[in-house]
Design a protein around this motif. Structure first.
Motif, PDB file in Angstrom:
ATOM      1  N   MET A  29       0.788  -1.260   0.056  1.00 45.98           N
ATOM      2  CA  MET A  29       0.049  -0.093   0.086  1.00 45.98           C
ATOM      3  C   MET A  29       0.989   1.201   0.027  1.00 45.98           C
ATOM      4  O   MET A  29       2.046   1.316   0.421  1.00 45.98           O
ATOM      5  CB  MET A  29      -0.867  -0.114   1.301  1.00 45.98           C
ATOM      6  N   LYS A  30       0.308   2.381  -0.480  1.00 48.95           N
ATOM      7  CA  LYS A  30       1.020   3.628  -0.608  1.00 48.95           C
ATOM      8  C   LYS A  30       1.098   4.114   0.911  1.00 48.95           C
ATOM      9  O   LYS A  30       0.059   3.911   1.460  1.00 48.95           O
ATOM     10  CB  LYS A  30       0.311   4.427  -1.589  1.00 48.95           C
ATOM     11  N   ASN A  31       2.352   4.859   1.323  1.00 48.46           N
ATOM     12  CA  ASN A  31       2.360   5.398   2.768  1.00 48.46           C
ATOM     13  C   ASN A  31       1.648   6.436   2.642  1.00 48.46           C
ATOM     14  O   ASN A  31       1.994   7.459   2.280  1.00 48.46           O
ATOM     15  CB  ASN A  31       3.793   5.439   2.943  1.00 48.46           C
ATOM     16  N   ILE A  32       0.716   6.406   3.714  1.00 46.34           N
ATOM     17  CA  ILE A  32      -0.496   7.352   3.886  1.00 46.34           C
ATOM     18  C   ILE A  32       0.286   8.351   4.821  1.00 46.34           C
ATOM     19  O   ILE A  32       0.117   9.498   4.592  1.00 46.34           O
ATOM     20  CB  ILE A  32      -1.395   6.777   4.836  1.00 46.34           C
ATOM     21  N   ILE A  33       1.429   7.721   5.620  1.00 43.06           N
ATOM     22  CA  ILE A  33       2.157   8.885   6.593  1.00 43.06           C
ATOM     23  C   ILE A  33       2.979  10.097   5.639  1.00 43.06           C
ATOM     24  O   ILE A  33       2.959  11.108   5.878  1.00 43.06           O
ATOM     25  CB  ILE A  33       3.100   8.183   7.418  1.00 43.06           C
ATOM     26  N   ASP A  34       3.564   9.535   4.515  1.00 41.08           N
ATOM     27  CA  ASP A  34       4.253  10.229   3.697  1.00 41.08           C
ATOM     28  C   ASP A  34       3.225  11.436   2.858  1.00 41.08           C
ATOM     29  O   ASP A  34       3.534  12.751   2.763  1.00 41.08           O
ATOM     30  CB  ASP A  34       4.968   9.497   2.733  1.00 41.08           C
ATOM     31  N   GLU A  35       2.146  10.778   2.443  1.00 40.46           N
ATOM     32  CA  GLU A  35       1.250  11.685   1.812  1.00 40.46           C
ATOM     33  C   GLU A  35       0.722  12.851   2.670  1.00 40.46           C
ATOM     34  O   GLU A  35       0.607  13.982   2.264  1.00 40.46           O
ATOM     35  CB  GLU A  35       0.072  10.756   1.490  1.00 40.46           C
ATOM     36  N   LEU A  36       0.373  12.363   4.153  1.00 38.91           N
ATOM     37  CA  LEU A  36      -0.139  13.428   4.910  1.00 38.91           C
ATOM     38  C   LEU A  36       1.088  14.394   5.481  1.00 38.91           C
ATOM     39  O   LEU A  36       0.931  15.320   5.637  1.00 38.91           O
ATOM     40  CB  LEU A  36      -0.880  12.730   5.993  1.00 38.91           C
ATOM     41  N   SER A  37       2.412  13.974   5.540  1.00 33.27           N
ATOM     42  CA  SER A  37       3.499  14.665   5.875  1.00 33.27           C
ATOM     43  C   SER A  37       3.755  15.654   5.064  1.00 33.27           C
ATOM     44  O   SER A  37       3.792  16.978   5.543  1.00 33.27           O
ATOM     45  CB  SER A  37       4.669  13.741   6.298  1.00 33.27           C
ATOM     46  N   TRP A  38       3.767  15.498   3.787  1.00 30.71           N
ATOM     47  CA  TRP A  38       4.483  16.675   2.851  1.00 30.71           C
ATOM     48  C   TRP A  38       3.198  17.758   2.776  1.00 30.71           C
ATOM     49  O   TRP A  38       3.453  18.724   2.401  1.00 30.71           O
ATOM     50  CB  TRP A  38       4.566  15.865   1.523  1.00 30.71           C
ATOM     51  N   ARG A  39       1.823  17.320   2.860  1.00 26.00           N
ATOM     52  CA  ARG A  39       0.852  18.101   2.865  1.00 26.00           C
ATOM     53  C   ARG A  39       0.685  19.029   4.284  1.00 26.00           C
ATOM     54  O   ARG A  39       0.039  19.882   4.262  1.00 26.00           O
ATOM     55  CB  ARG A  39      -0.589  17.386   2.970  1.00 26.00           C
ATOM     56  N   GLY A  40       1.455  18.632   5.223  1.00 27.82           N
ATOM     57  CA  GLY A  40       1.370  19.352   6.500  1.00 27.82           C
ATOM     58  C   GLY A  40       0.462  18.892   7.441  1.00 27.82           C
ATOM     59  O   GLY A  40      -0.116  19.752   8.255  1.00 27.82           O
ATOM     60  N   LEU A  41      -0.067  17.739   7.256  1.00 34.67           N
ATOM     61  CA  LEU A  41      -1.448  17.334   7.964  1.00 34.67           C
ATOM     62  C   LEU A  41      -0.874  16.301   9.225  1.00 34.67           C
ATOM     63  O   LEU A  41      -1.780  15.831   9.752  1.00 34.67           O
ATOM     64  CB  LEU A  41      -2.257  16.897   7.071  1.00 34.67           C
ATOM     65  N   ILE A  42       0.417  16.367   9.606  1.00 34.25           N
ATOM     66  CA  ILE A  42       0.738  15.529  10.710  1.00 34.25           C
ATOM     67  C   ILE A  42       1.437  16.299  11.724  1.00 34.25           C
ATOM     68  O   ILE A  42       2.366  16.943  11.508  1.00 34.25           O
ATOM     69  CB  ILE A  42       1.391  14.342  10.369  1.00 34.25           C
ATOM     70  N   GLN A  43       0.978  16.283  13.081  1.00 29.09           N
ATOM     71  CA  GLN A  43       1.593  17.139  13.866  1.00 29.09           C
ATOM     72  C   GLN A  43       2.429  15.988  15.095  1.00 29.09           C
ATOM     73  O   GLN A  43       3.578  16.046  15.213  1.00 29.09           O
ATOM     74  CB  GLN A  43       1.035  17.814  14.840  1.00 29.09           C
ATOM     75  N   ASN A  44       1.516  15.045  15.462  1.00 27.61           N
ATOM     76  CA  ASN A  44       2.230  14.010  16.418  1.00 27.61           C
ATOM     77  C   ASN A  44       1.727  12.773  16.040  1.00 27.61           C
ATOM     78  O   ASN A  44       0.667  12.512  15.248  1.00 27.61           O
ATOM     79  CB  ASN A  44       1.986  14.138  17.942  1.00 27.61           C
ATOM     80  N   LYS A  45       2.336  11.586  16.283  1.00 28.29           N
ATOM     81  CA  LYS A  45       2.104  10.403  16.102  1.00 28.29           C
ATOM     82  C   LYS A  45       2.875   9.307  16.991  1.00 28.29           C
ATOM     83  O   LYS A  45       3.832   9.475  17.527  1.00 28.29           O
ATOM     84  CB  LYS A  45       2.435   9.750  14.613  1.00 28.29           C
ATOM     85  N   VAL A  46       1.916   8.330  17.335  1.00 32.69           N
ATOM     86  CA  VAL A  46       2.463   7.384  18.340  1.00 32.69           C
ATOM     87  C   VAL A  46       3.513   6.409  17.462  1.00 32.69           C
ATOM     88  O   VAL A  46       3.115   5.761  16.308  1.00 32.69           O
ATOM     89  CB  VAL A  46       1.151   6.640  18.641  1.00 32.69           C
ATOM     90  N   PRO A  47       4.478   5.905  18.012  1.00 27.44           N
ATOM     91  CA  PRO A  47       5.576   5.221  17.398  1.00 27.44           C
ATOM     92  C   PRO A  47       5.000   3.816  16.793  1.00 27.44           C
ATOM     93  O   PRO A  47       4.047   3.342  17.751  1.00 27.44           O
ATOM     94  CB  PRO A  47       6.648   4.915  18.617  1.00 27.44           C
ATOM     95  N   GLY A  48       5.214   3.449  15.771  1.00 18.23           N
ATOM     96  CA  GLY A  48       4.877   2.355  15.388  1.00 18.23           C
ATOM     97  C   GLY A  48       3.560   2.291  14.321  1.00 18.23           C
ATOM     98  O   GLY A  48       3.332   1.186  13.872  1.00 18.23           O
ATOM     99  N   VAL A  49       3.062   3.612  14.303  1.00 19.69           N
ATOM    100  CA  VAL A  49       1.962   3.665  13.400  1.00 19.69           C
ATOM    101  C   VAL A  49       2.210   3.461  12.127  1.00 19.69           C
ATOM    102  O   VAL A  49       1.402   2.955  11.247  1.00 19.69           O
ATOM    103  CB  VAL A  49       1.430   4.965  13.696  1.00 19.69           C
ATOM    104  N   GLU A  50       3.509   3.852  11.391  1.00 22.27           N
ATOM    105  CA  GLU A  50       3.928   3.447  10.172  1.00 22.27           C
ATOM    106  C   GLU A  50       3.794   2.234   9.834  1.00 22.27           C
ATOM    107  O   GLU A  50       3.310   1.674   8.699  1.00 22.27           O
ATOM    108  CB  GLU A  50       5.340   4.198   9.879  1.00 22.27           C
ATOM    109  N   LYS A  51       4.258   1.327  10.558  1.00 18.53           N
ATOM    110  CA  LYS A  51       4.417  -0.183  10.105  1.00 18.53           C
ATOM    111  C   LYS A  51       2.967  -0.894  10.240  1.00 18.53           C
ATOM    112  O   LYS A  51       2.653  -1.624   9.346  1.00 18.53           O
ATOM    113  CB  LYS A  51       4.848  -0.953  11.454  1.00 18.53           C
ATOM    114  N   GLN A  52       2.085  -0.182  11.099  1.00 19.55           N
ATOM    115  CA  GLN A  52       0.550  -0.834  11.206  1.00 19.55           C
ATOM    116  C   GLN A  52      -0.188  -0.605   9.982  1.00 19.55           C
ATOM    117  O   GLN A  52      -0.841  -0.984   9.419  1.00 19.55           O
ATOM    118  CB  GLN A  52      -0.148   0.009  12.276  1.00 19.55           C
TER     119      GLN A  52
END
Length: 423
Positions: free
Chosen positions: A1-24
């Motif tokens: 699957m395409k990386n949703i974290i990367d998608e939201l990060s470049w858009r400036g839509l992530i401030q904090n995240k719990v460790p391990g969420v990328e793997k999930q």
């Protein structure tokens, strides 16, 4: 699957995240975002979580929009200086239905059907004793006091402190996450940056009761030009999604008046254009910023999404009438009744008896009755500064306005400065 974290990060839509969420999130994951029904309409701030739900769906995840019919009875104390005014159950139920309709329209426009739930349906069945025994026992007072939402609330209101009602809010939201985790296999909660404490409470509750790992992500809150966030209970003017509270014209003009610096941020967070397309749009805009290419593109995209294509086309016509310069006199005279009525609905307006214009009405007497100026002397100063126009013609003195000055025997268009109108 395409990386949703990367998608939201470049858009400036992530401030904090719990460790391990990328793997999930490499696997299909059920997520949820809560919506507060303390008003009968969403606003620009609450449009962001809708957009995030859609991004997740587009990349194959399942999303739940949770309306807080129960938590709305208490009111989230996060980032609030004073306790919220309690709303009646009847009002909250009406608000919930209104927001449900808005969410259904917005989400169905771009993506698969999102599951819409109301936490009142399960929280109404819990007894106080059961809640204290099964949820409250897991959280020491010290843990609760360490939350920013609690500390700030107490610091901002030292005389009255914080009520137990507000203090319990985080636990109830935490229970929502536990319920959705058990019933819907929901593993991720997303919210604004002010929700971090509430989200981590839910994660901790899930861990203690089920032993499962759950996750959380927050996004930055969008603020108005004065630095105050868009919110239902915030002071000052808000931009609502309900056309009765913010007209489509005013909604469109908000985007058209965003600064060049802000619009480069807003096109990333408020639209679904690809990274490549957005970068090309920004380059085009920077070559001729005076043409406001980005503002027009964002205004078109979001106005059509929220209000529909027909409303968008209508506000473009209105804007052309109000701000256009070429052939404007001929254009005003040629407009049909439908367009003028649309202008009337979308900008400040007032009614005056037609018979008064048979003898003539002085300009300053009309302006005094209008919402444009606080007093006749203030209106007179504007007139002396050559800031008043009638039907797009500059007026330099207090003239008598006759029925011959009415467009279609019905309308007069007043303008003060470049952007303030009255019909």
């Amino acid at each position: 699957m395409k990386n949703i974290i990367d998608e939201l990060s470049w858009r400036g839509l992530i401030q904090n995240k719990v460790p391990g969420v990328e793997k999930q999130l490499k696997k299909r994951t059920t997520i949820y975002i809560g919506f507060d029904p303390t008003s009968d309409s969403l606003h620009l701030g609450s449009l962001l979580p809708v957009i995030i739900l859609i991004h997740f769906q587009k990349l194959g995840h399942k999303s739940i929009a949770l309306i807080g019919g129960a938590t709305g009875l208490i009111g989230d104390p996060s980032e609030k200086k004073d306790q919220r005014i309690f709303l009646s159950l009847e009002t909250l139920q009406k608000n919930t239905e209104s927001i449900k309709k808005q969410l259904s329209k917005l989400l169905d426009f771009y993506s698969e059907k999102t599951e819409l739930l109301n936490n009142f349906s399960w929280i109404k069945n819990i007894s106080l004793l059961d809640f204290l025994r099964n949820v409250g026992k897991h959280f020491p007072i010290n843990y609760m006091m360490s939350k920013d939402s609690v500390k700030k609330r107490i610091d901002n209101n030292k005389n009255n402190g914080m009520s137990f009602t507000e203090f319990s809010y985080s636990l109830i939201q935490g229970y929502d996450f536990l319920y959705l985790n058990k019933e819907k296999d929901c593993l991720l909660q997303i919210g604004g940056s002010d929700q971090w404490g509430n989200i981590t409470t839910g994660i901790e509750l899930i861990r203690k009761i089920t032993g499962k790992k759950a996750y959380g992500i927050t996004f930055p809150l969008v603020t108005k030009s004065d630095g105050i966030k868009f919110g239902k209970s915030e002071k000052g003017e808000n931009i609502w999604l309900d056309r009765k509270r913010t007209t489509p014209y005013k909604f469109y003009q908000f985007w058209m008046n965003v600064s060049d610096k802000e619009i480069e941020k807003f096109i990333k967070i408020y639209t679904f254009f690809s990274k490549e397309k957005i970068e090309s749009f920004i380059l085009k805009h920077r070559k001729n910023p005076e043409k406001r290419f980005l503002q027009k593109r964002v205004a078109e995209e979001i106005t059509q999404w929220v209000h529909g294509k027909k409303a968008y086309e209508e506000v473009v016509k209105i804007s052309h009438v109000l701000f256009g310069k070429k052939y404007i006199n001929e254009l005003l005279l040629s407009l049909d009744e439908k367009i003028f009525f649309s202008i009337y609905e979308n900008i400040p307006h007032m009614k005056l008896p037609y018979k008064e214009f048979e003898k003539g009405v002085f300009l300053l007497d009309i302006l005094k009755k209008s919402s444009l100026f606080a007093s006749k002397s203030e209106a007179n100063r504007a007139l002396n500064l050559n800031s008043i126009s009638i039907n797009k013609k500059l007026i330099k003195k207090n003239i008598l306005i006759h029925k011959e000055n009415l467009i279609g025997k019905k309308y007069i268009l007043f303008q003060f400065g470049k952007k303030t109108f009255l019909l």
